[in-house]
Design a protein around this motif. Structure first.
Motif, short mmCIF file in Angstrom:
data_model
loop_
_atom_site.label_atom_id
_atom_site.label_comp_id
_atom_site.label_asym_id
_atom_site.label_seq_id
_atom_site.Cartn_x
_atom_site.Cartn_y
_atom_site.Cartn_z
N MET A 1 50.41 45.15 34.29
CA MET A 1 51.58 46.02 34.35
C MET A 1 51.19 47.49 34.17
O MET A 1 51.72 48.38 34.87
N LEU A 2 50.26 47.75 33.25
CA LEU A 2 49.86 49.13 32.97
C LEU A 2 49.18 49.81 34.16
O LEU A 2 49.11 51.04 34.22
N LYS A 3 48.68 49.02 35.11
CA LYS A 3 48.03 49.61 36.29
C LYS A 3 49.01 50.25 37.25
O LYS A 3 48.62 51.05 38.10
N ARG A 4 50.29 49.92 37.11
CA ARG A 4 51.29 50.44 38.05
C ARG A 4 51.55 51.93 37.81
O ARG A 4 51.89 52.36 36.72
N GLU A 5 51.41 52.69 38.87
CA GLU A 5 51.62 54.14 38.78
C GLU A 5 53.10 54.52 38.82
O GLU A 5 53.45 55.66 38.50
N ASP A 6 53.96 53.57 39.22
CA ASP A 6 55.38 53.91 39.36
C ASP A 6 56.18 53.62 38.09
O ASP A 6 57.40 53.77 38.07
N ILE A 7 55.51 53.22 37.02
CA ILE A 7 56.19 53.00 35.74
C ILE A 7 55.98 54.23 34.85
O ILE A 7 54.84 54.65 34.62
N ASP A 8 57.07 54.80 34.38
CA ASP A 8 57.00 56.01 33.56
C ASP A 8 56.73 55.71 32.09
O ASP A 8 56.04 56.47 31.41
N ALA A 9 57.33 54.62 31.59
CA ALA A 9 57.28 54.35 30.16
C ALA A 9 57.18 52.86 29.89
O ALA A 9 57.71 52.04 30.64
N ILE A 10 56.53 52.54 28.78
CA ILE A 10 56.39 51.16 28.33
C ILE A 10 57.17 50.98 27.04
O ILE A 10 57.15 51.83 26.15
N ASP A 11 57.85 49.84 26.93
CA ASP A 11 58.61 49.49 25.73
C ASP A 11 57.91 48.29 25.09
O ASP A 11 57.83 47.21 25.69
N VAL A 12 57.37 48.48 23.87
CA VAL A 12 56.61 47.45 23.19
C VAL A 12 57.50 46.69 22.21
O VAL A 12 57.96 47.25 21.21
N CYS A 13 57.75 45.41 22.50
CA CYS A 13 58.65 44.57 21.70
C CYS A 13 57.89 43.35 21.18
O CYS A 13 58.29 42.21 21.42
N LEU A 14 56.80 43.60 20.50
CA LEU A 14 55.94 42.54 20.00
C LEU A 14 55.96 42.52 18.47
O LEU A 14 56.58 43.37 17.84
N HIS A 15 55.26 41.56 17.88
CA HIS A 15 55.15 41.51 16.43
C HIS A 15 54.35 42.70 15.92
O HIS A 15 53.53 43.28 16.63
N ASN A 16 54.57 43.04 14.65
CA ASN A 16 54.09 44.28 14.06
C ASN A 16 52.60 44.56 14.29
O ASN A 16 52.21 45.68 14.62
N GLY B 1 48.29 56.29 30.57
CA GLY B 1 49.12 57.39 31.05
C GLY B 1 50.61 57.15 30.95
O GLY B 1 51.39 57.84 31.61
N LYS B 2 51.01 56.19 30.12
CA LYS B 2 52.43 55.88 29.97
C LYS B 2 52.97 56.45 28.66
O LYS B 2 52.29 56.46 27.64
N HIS B 3 54.21 56.90 28.70
CA HIS B 3 54.94 57.19 27.47
C HIS B 3 55.28 55.84 26.83
O HIS B 3 55.44 54.83 27.54
N VAL B 4 55.41 55.80 25.50
CA VAL B 4 55.62 54.52 24.83
C VAL B 4 56.77 54.59 23.84
O VAL B 4 56.85 55.50 23.00
N TYR B 5 57.64 53.59 23.96
CA TYR B 5 58.70 53.34 22.99
C TYR B 5 58.33 52.04 22.29
O TYR B 5 58.13 51.01 22.94
N CYS B 6 58.21 52.07 20.95
CA CYS B 6 57.73 50.90 20.22
C CYS B 6 58.76 50.47 19.19
O CYS B 6 59.37 51.30 18.51
N GLU B 7 58.93 49.17 19.05
CA GLU B 7 59.82 48.60 18.04
C GLU B 7 59.30 48.95 16.65
O GLU B 7 58.11 49.17 16.44
N LYS B 8 60.21 48.97 15.66
CA LYS B 8 59.82 49.22 14.26
C LYS B 8 59.21 47.95 13.67
O LYS B 8 59.40 46.85 14.20
N ILE C 1 64.47 56.83 34.82
CA ILE C 1 63.20 56.59 34.16
C ILE C 1 62.87 55.11 34.33
O ILE C 1 63.62 54.23 33.92
N ARG C 2 61.71 54.84 34.96
CA ARG C 2 61.32 53.48 35.27
C ARG C 2 60.51 52.90 34.10
O ARG C 2 59.51 53.48 33.68
N ILE C 3 60.94 51.74 33.61
CA ILE C 3 60.43 51.19 32.36
C ILE C 3 59.86 49.79 32.56
O ILE C 3 60.41 48.98 33.31
N GLY C 4 58.76 49.52 31.85
CA GLY C 4 58.21 48.17 31.76
C GLY C 4 58.30 47.71 30.32
O GLY C 4 57.91 48.45 29.41
#
Length: 378
Positions: A60-75, A89-96, A4-7
């Motif tokens: 980064m979001l324009k890349r078609e070869d990235i499956d998922a984005i990991d958001v590690c920003l402030h709340n 069109g990306k799946h997203v994993y977000c910090e709490k 799984i390719r991640i940004g």
């Protein structure tokens, strides 16, 4: 299974923590990172051998070869960046926590459904051995009918920045919205909601405090304006209740661990009593005799991994995320759990302001966006 390719967006303290964890997940490949701090971006790229870097997350979001984005920003950046990633069109994993308010978190869930993408929130306590053990005991009927839980989180002196750890943004409502409840309470509240099968909230009452002394210079620099201590009481449909105490700083030497009780037994999570750690334990009565028991969770976890399928998919939040994207397991409802956790925390804040108990409907109707509109460089 394929990689799984991640940004990853944001390479500060949390971003580096996520990168360290991905390094231990066989199915994960971080192919790009983004941050507005170009010096830190370059250092992290070299340290973790990540080929591509971006200053503008939208590139980064324009890349078609990235499956998922990991958001590690402030709340308060979680919602806008997550929603843009889902729209791309990306799946997203977000910090709490899920966001800075209930309404912002709800927008994230709605966007995931609208665009048919997975949304996963970092709730690491769901993958602890103690949580798995508690779930097995409850599902096995060892507690009987549940009726009360307590969520306790203790730091004696652990406020971000003013006590030496983390950055000042943790203490500002503009960036973080909340303090101890959002930062650490989210773990324990979500843990209990998960093992209770996400009961529906009816009413919430609570109070927040900012009372203890701190270094005056750091106080002024930080603009400290969130709570160092939060307490609350929640009523759920069906009669179950939950009380909460979460501390960044308090003049005590420990809290007992979180617990959950039913009419046939109770479980207590690890905590601190007089500075001494206490283990995960089970309590019941057999033939009129009170019994207190502990478990060899290390041996149990080993057996679970040998005898049950896909147990590695629950070794950590990252392991679970990748396994779900690979189609090996169904994604746990972490976004829904995180949203209910936000409802409770925001309910405590509203109760504190209004000085009365509030209903879930009131919290939802009065929730206001805290989202910061990201610029081209977020």
């Amino acid at each position: 299974m394929g990689k799984i390719r991640i940004g990853v967006i944001g390479v500060g303290i949390i971003g580096k923590d996520h990168l360290d964890k991905y390094a231990n997940v066989t199915g994960a490949e971080v192919v790009a990172i983004c941050d507005i701090n170009e010096n830190e971006l370059r250092k992290v790229s070299e340290q973790y051998k990540i080929p591509d870097t971006y200053i503008d997350f939208r590139e980064m979001l324009k890349r078609e070869d990235i499956d998922a984005i990991d958001v590690c920003l402030h709340n308060n950046l979680h919602a806008p960046v997550t929603i843009e990633a889902l729209e791309a069109g990306k799946h997203v994993y977000c910090e709490k926590p899920i966001a800075g308010s209930y309404v912002d978190g709800k927008r994230m869930l709605d966007a995931a459904k609208e665009y048919g993408k997975k949304l996963h929130i970092q709730l690491s306590f769901l993958y602890l051995k103690e949580t798995k053990a508690a779930k097995k005991l409850i599902d096995g009927g060892k507690l009987g009918t549940l009726y009360h839980a307590r969520s306790t989180g203790f730091r004696r002196r652990g406020r971000p920045y003013v006590d030496g750890y983390g950055t000042k943004e943790f203490l500002q409502k503009k960036m973080a919205s909340g303090g101890a409840l959002f930062d650490m309470g989210v773990y324990r509240i979500s843990q209990l909601l998960y093992i209770m099968n996400i009961p529906k909230v009816k009413t919430i009452t609570g109070k927040t405090y900012l009372e203890l002394d701190m270094d005056e210079k750091r106080k002024q620099i930080s603009g400290f304006e969130v709570e160092e201590l939060g307490v609350g009481f929640v009523r759920f449909e069906g009669g179950v209740t939950l009380d909460i105490i979460e501390s960044w700083a308090i003049h005590l030497n420990g809290f007992e661990g979180s617990y959950l009780v039913g009419n046939e037994g109770g479980i207590q999570f690890p905590g601190y009593t007089n500075g001494v750690s206490t283990p995960f334990s089970y309590h019941t009565s057999i033939e009129g005799m009170d019994m207190d028991g502990t478990f060899d969770l290390g041996a149990a976890d080993y057996r679970w991994h040998q005898l049950e399928e896909n147990t590695d998919a629950y070794d950590s939040s990252q392991h679970h995320w990748i396994a779900a994207l690979q189609g090996r397991v169904e994604l746990l409802p972490t976004a829904e759990i995180a949203l209910q956790t936000m409802l409770i925390s925001e309910g405590i804040y509203l109760s504190n302001t209004l000085e009365r108990e509030v209903t879930a409907e009131e919290v939802i109707s009065m929730s206001k966006t805290q989202a910061l509109e990201p610029s081209n460089v977020y």
